[in-house]
Scaffold this active site. Structure first.
Site, PDB file in Angstrom:
ATOM      1  N   ASP A  98      -8.130  -4.980  -0.975  1.00 15.34           N
ATOM      2  CA  ASP A  98      -8.567  -5.794  -2.108  1.00 15.34           C
ATOM      3  C   ASP A  98      -8.362  -7.286  -1.908  1.00 15.34           C
ATOM      4  OD1 ASP A  98      -9.415  -3.693  -3.849  1.00 15.34           O
ATOM      5  OD2 ASP A  98      -7.308  -3.127  -3.990  1.00 15.34           O
TER       6      ASP A  98
ATOM      7  N   HIS B 257       0.839  -1.192   0.000  1.00 14.86           N
ATOM      8  CA  HIS B 257       0.000   0.000   0.000  1.00 14.86           C
ATOM      9  C   HIS B 257       0.873   1.241   0.000  1.00 14.86           C
ATOM     10  CE1 HIS B 257      -3.154   2.851   1.044  1.00 14.86           C
ATOM     11  NE2 HIS B 257      -3.961   1.947   0.550  1.00 14.86           N
TER      12      HIS B 257
END
Ligand code: COA
Length: 381
Positions: free
Chosen positions: A318, A267
């Protein structure tokens, strides 16, 4: 390094990492602590106790609603589920194999033609547009899926909340209470995430005082990329390719050795567990157990373990949403549009915030090209 007249040298940051490009009270990400807040409330509390509709009110109004305010918003949203018939007719003309996120992008752009008040960007009119868009995204996504399967869209159920209505319109039957609540929390978890790429896009477009449909259409384009909202579909493709729990370790090691990126990991801001992944991991387990098929959850756990060991990377939002949606029987290429069904609440919140205190967003580029070249006529080159 080139110095701009009004920008100090060396201010360019690759991908604008670490640059605060707007002020906002909507949400904040603390990457070190793994913390996400919406208007001051921790995402864990909202996931536990709130509903998507209440979160929508919170994002747009900077505070939680009273019960009458929440009922009023729920009524307005439910009254707006229906999409203009012309837009449904338009979707029917698209090639059947069009990616549903692209159908959504074009449909939203076209919806502007049927909203006479679209260009009115006063707070009052913009909230009405935000209600329409937020209510209609689920109708558009579910309807687009049915149309490509040669089925008629299911008319919205005005008594259901957005989460349950989406599952109902997708499948044509009422979802179980468990699925409806899990999906409702998925919508809460995806609703906003500070200045992610699509939200930034929405603010840049709104900053020109273009209307909300234009800003949201652009945001959907940004969301569709594999490094942003497109990652969840690719996660499930990877799991399907792995095929069996025992294949996970060799598959991931080989992929990492080949310097391939594993979707659903890493991320730009979180350096520890993405707090949204904590809830989605639980949902992946629950939906797998309920369907009597824990394989995808177990495979995901193995992938997570190997990537942590080999690269020290954490799963992002996700990763576990993929197996959760798969176990709910949702087609793979709807995962990104579903992200949009939720994120429309955050996009519209940011657009409202941008309109309320607007300044055109116009950064500078750090010029790295040549200067003072002599123009040579084409026949002499
Ligand atoms: N799989 C394998 N390696 C990864 C990785 C992943 N998913 N994410 C990051 N890395 C590695 C990079 O290869 C790089 O390694 P190196 O230093 O040895 O070259 C290092 O970690 C830093 O990666 P980088 O891409 O520069 O980090 P970033 O902060 O710019 O990128 C993402 C963030 C999200 C774009 C990136 O992690 C990614 O592409 N993830 C996969 C897509 C995804 O899940 N997107 C959804 C985000 S919510």
């Amino acid at each position: 390094m080139t110095t701009k007249a009004n920008a100090p040298a060396g201010t360019s940051a690759a991908g604008l990492r670490g640059v605060a490009a707007a002020t906002s009270s909507i949400s904040d990400v603390n990457g070190e602590k793994g913390e996400l807040i919406y208007q001051g409330y921790n995402i864990h509390d909202l996931a536990e106790h709130s509903t998507f509709e209440e979160v929508i009110f919170l994002l747009w109004n900077k505070r939680l609603p009273t019960s009458s305010e929440l009922s009023a918003l729920e009524r307005s949203l439910r009254a707006a589920y229906e999409v203009p018939g012309e837009v449904i007719a338009l979707i029917k003309q698209f090639p059947r194999d069009t990616d549903p996120i692209d159908v959504l992008r074009t449909a939203v752009s076209a919806m502007e033609f049927y909203d006479r008040d679209a260009r009115n960007i006063s707070r009052e009119a913009s909230v009405k547009t935000a209600i329409k868009l937020t209510a209609q995204f689920s109708t558009l996504v579910a309807g687009a899926d049915r149309i490509r399967r040669g089925l008629e869209p299911v008319p919205p159920a005005g008594l259901l909340n957005i989460a349950a209505n989406f599952l109902y319109q997708l499948k044509g039957e009422r979802p179980s209470e468990r699925d409806a609540r899990i999906f409702d929390v998925c919508l809460i978890l995806h609703a906003d995430h500070e200045l992610n790429a699509s939200t930034f896009t929405a603010r840049v477009v709104a900053g020109t005082l273009a209307d909300m449909y234009a800003a949201v259409t652009a945001a959907i384009g940004a969301l569709s990329g594999p490094l942003h909202g497109g990652a969840n579909t690719n996660v499930m493709k990877t799991l399907l390719e792995i095929g069996a729990v025992e294949n996970a370790e060799p598959y991931i090691k080989k992929a990492l050795a080949e310097k391939r990126k594993i979707m659903g990991f890493g991320h730009a801001v979180y350096k520890t567990e993405d707090p949204r992944a904590t809830h989605l991991r639980k949902f992946s387990k629950e939906t797998g157990e309920a369907a009597g098929d824990s394989k995808w959850y177990e495979m995901s756990r193995k992938v997570e373990e190997v990537i942590m060991r080999e690269k020290g990377l954490f799963p992002n939002v996700d990763f576990y949403s993929a197996s959760t949606y798969y176990m709910m029987g949702i087609p793979l290429d709807l995962y990104t549009p579903i992200f949009a069904v939720s994120r429309i609440s955050g996009w519209t919140g940011h657009i409202l915030e941008q309109y309320a205190d607007n300044k055109l967003i116009r950064p500078r580029a750090e010029y790295v090209g040549q200067r003072d070249l002599t123009y040579i006529p084409i026949e002499q080159r």
